[in-house]
Write a protein that holds these residues in place. Structure first.
Motif, PDB file in Angstrom:
ATOM      1  N   VAL A  21       0.850  -1.187   0.000  1.00  0.00           N
ATOM      2  CA  VAL A  21       0.000   0.000   0.000  1.00  0.00           C
ATOM      3  C   VAL A  21       0.887   1.238   0.000  1.00  0.00           C
ATOM      4  CG1 VAL A  21      -1.808   1.249   1.229  1.00  0.00           C
ATOM      5  CG2 VAL A  21      -1.780  -1.260   1.276  1.00  0.00           C
ATOM      6  N   CYS A  22       0.606   2.171  -0.901  1.00  0.00           N
ATOM      7  CA  CYS A  22       1.388   3.400  -0.996  1.00  0.00           C
ATOM      8  C   CYS A  22       0.818   4.456  -0.057  1.00  0.00           C
ATOM      9  CB  CYS A  22       1.389   3.916  -2.432  1.00  0.00           C
ATOM     10  SG  CYS A  22       2.246   2.812  -3.590  1.00  0.00           S
ATOM     11  N   LEU A  23       1.710   5.074   0.718  1.00  0.00           N
ATOM     12  CA  LEU A  23       1.328   6.100   1.697  1.00  0.00           C
ATOM     13  C   LEU A  23       2.263   7.297   1.571  1.00  0.00           C
ATOM     14  CD1 LEU A  23       0.996   3.740   4.814  1.00  0.00           C
ATOM     15  CD2 LEU A  23      -0.897   4.642   3.448  1.00  0.00           C
ATOM     16  N   THR A  24       1.736   8.485   1.835  1.00  0.00           N
ATOM     17  CA  THR A  24       2.595   9.669   1.876  1.00  0.00           C
ATOM     18  C   THR A  24       3.501   9.594   3.107  1.00  0.00           C
ATOM     19  OG1 THR A  24       1.100  10.996   3.240  1.00  0.00           O
ATOM     20  CG2 THR A  24       0.719  11.009   0.843  1.00  0.00           C
ATOM     21  N   LYS A  25       4.411  10.539   3.214  1.00  0.00           N
ATOM     22  CA  LYS A  25       5.283  10.582   4.389  1.00  0.00           C
ATOM     23  C   LYS A  25       4.493  10.890   5.647  1.00  0.00           C
ATOM     24  CE  LYS A  25       9.615  12.066   3.569  1.00  0.00           C
ATOM     25  NZ  LYS A  25      10.748  12.913   3.122  1.00  0.00           N
ATOM     26  N   ASP A  26       3.294  11.443   5.471  1.00  0.00           N
ATOM     27  CA  ASP A  26       2.393  11.693   6.604  1.00  0.00           C
ATOM     28  C   ASP A  26       1.386  10.558   6.789  1.00  0.00           C
ATOM     29  OD1 ASP A  26       3.567  14.148   7.235  1.00  0.00           O
ATOM     30  OD2 ASP A  26       2.345  15.194   5.747  1.00  0.00           O
ATOM     31  N   LEU A  27       1.569   9.463   6.013  1.00  0.00           N
ATOM     32  CA  LEU A  27       0.764   8.241   6.126  1.00  0.00           C
ATOM     33  C   LEU A  27      -0.672   8.390   5.638  1.00  0.00           C
ATOM     34  CD1 LEU A  27       2.080   6.833   9.528  1.00  0.00           C
ATOM     35  CD2 LEU A  27       2.975   6.500   7.218  1.00  0.00           C
ATOM     36  N   ALA A  28      -0.910   9.328   4.732  1.00  0.00           N
ATOM     37  CA  ALA A  28      -2.184   9.362   4.018  1.00  0.00           C
ATOM     38  C   ALA A  28      -2.063   8.445   2.793  1.00  0.00           C
ATOM     39  CB  ALA A  28      -2.508  10.783   3.575  1.00  0.00           C
ATOM     40  N   PHE A  29      -3.193   7.926   2.317  1.00  0.00           N
ATOM     41  CA  PHE A  29      -3.152   7.094   1.121  1.00  0.00           C
ATOM     42  C   PHE A  29      -2.631   7.914  -0.063  1.00  0.00           C
ATOM     43  CE2 PHE A  29      -6.447   4.711   3.516  1.00  0.00           C
ATOM     44  CZ  PHE A  29      -5.812   3.476   3.516  1.00  0.00           C
ATOM     45  N   ALA A  30      -1.840   7.257  -0.902  1.00  0.00           N
ATOM     46  CA  ALA A  30      -1.224   7.927  -2.045  1.00  0.00           C
ATOM     47  C   ALA A  30      -1.343   7.040  -3.275  1.00  0.00           C
ATOM     48  CB  ALA A  30       0.240   8.241  -1.764  1.00  0.00           C
ATOM     49  N   GLY A  31      -1.323   7.664  -4.432  1.00  0.00           N
ATOM     50  CA  GLY A  31      -1.271   6.898  -5.670  1.00  0.00           C
ATOM     51  C   GLY A  31       0.125   6.302  -5.843  1.00  0.00           C
ATOM     52  N   CYS A  32       0.167   5.055  -6.241  1.00  0.00           N
ATOM     53  CA  CYS A  32       1.465   4.396  -6.436  1.00  0.00           C
ATOM     54  C   CYS A  32       2.053   4.779  -7.790  1.00  0.00           C
ATOM     55  CB  CYS A  32       1.306   2.885  -6.384  1.00  0.00           C
ATOM     56  SG  CYS A  32       0.760   2.225  -4.793  1.00  0.00           S
ATOM     57  N   PRO A  33       3.344   5.060  -7.849  1.00  0.00           N
ATOM     58  CA  PRO A  33       3.977   5.289  -9.149  1.00  0.00           C
ATOM     59  C   PRO A  33       4.097   3.976  -9.913  1.00  0.00           C
ATOM     60  CG  PRO A  33       5.624   5.267  -7.418  1.00  0.00           C
ATOM     61  CD  PRO A  33       4.291   5.183  -6.733  1.00  0.00           C
TER      62      PRO A  33
END
Length: 209
Positions: A179-191
């Motif tokens: 699962v991809c997460l931002t540095k703040d641990l919000a969900f993020a789109g995976c590259p």
């Protein structure tokens, strides 16, 4: 001819002697939360303490700093050993202490955080991702397609986008989800570098061990 041979030997010596850069601690773009399907791991590691009849389903593999362009930093310096207190904290999150030590040395050291903060962040990341009820231990179907597994995770995690995770297989067997997460641990789109690695059709989901 001798000149080129000497030059080649000098280049080879310099290349061999120079350590390969593993990335700078704290310099990365996003996290991948990797959750391993324990029964698959136990098929090939039956003697591991993780596989002693504990009935695990998805377990923490690690929280990995990643680069948006692809790749990741690894084994960043300085390499620090975990204290007993840090080991005790991590043992609550990871299925084994051996995996905890490995993950800290390879990935945690690149987070730019001291061990307890990295472990606390890992704990928050684990809490941010809801495992679908259909993929809980002792409640799983014998097989699903990768796209069906992704759909179950999106349904259980409404803030996850259409490209927010990847399903990883070993052959036609479920191995893990990432699962991809931002540095703040919000969900993020995976590259593009984080994508599902499964063949088409049904994926076997081994039973709990």
């Amino acid at each position: 001819m001798k000149y080129w041979m000497v030059l080649w030997l000098l280049i080879a010596t310099v290349t061999t002697a120079a350590p390969r850069s593993q990335g700078q601690s704290g310099e990365f773009d996003f996290y991948v939360l990797s959750l391993s399907w324990s029964p698959t791991f136990c098929l090939t590691h039956p003697g591991n303490e993780q596989c002693s009849g504990k009935g695990y389903g998805f377990v923490l593999h690690g929280l990995w700093p990643q680069y948006a362009r692809g790749g990741w930093p690894a084994s960043c310096t300085p390499q620090t050993h975990l204290s007993e207190a840090e080991m005790d904290k991590g043992a609550v999150l990871f299925p084994t202490r051996a995996l905890l030590k490995h993950e800290w040395a390879k990935h945690g050291t690149c987070s730019g955080l001291p061990p307890l903060e990295y472990l606390a962040k890992t704990d928050v990341a684990l809490g941010a991702v809801v495992i679908p009820q259909q993929l809980q231990p002792f409640n799983t179907p014998p097989s699903l397609q990768a796209k069906e597994i992704e759909a179950l995770f999106r349904e259980s995690n409404p803030r996850m986008g259409n490209h927010g995770m990847a399903v990883i297989c070993k052959g036609q067997v479920l191995s893990e989800v990432r699962v991809c997460l931002t540095k703040d641990l919000a969900f993020a789109g995976c590259p593009r570098s984080v994508k599902s690695q499964c063949r088409g059709g049904d994926i076997r989901i081994p039973t709990q061990r």
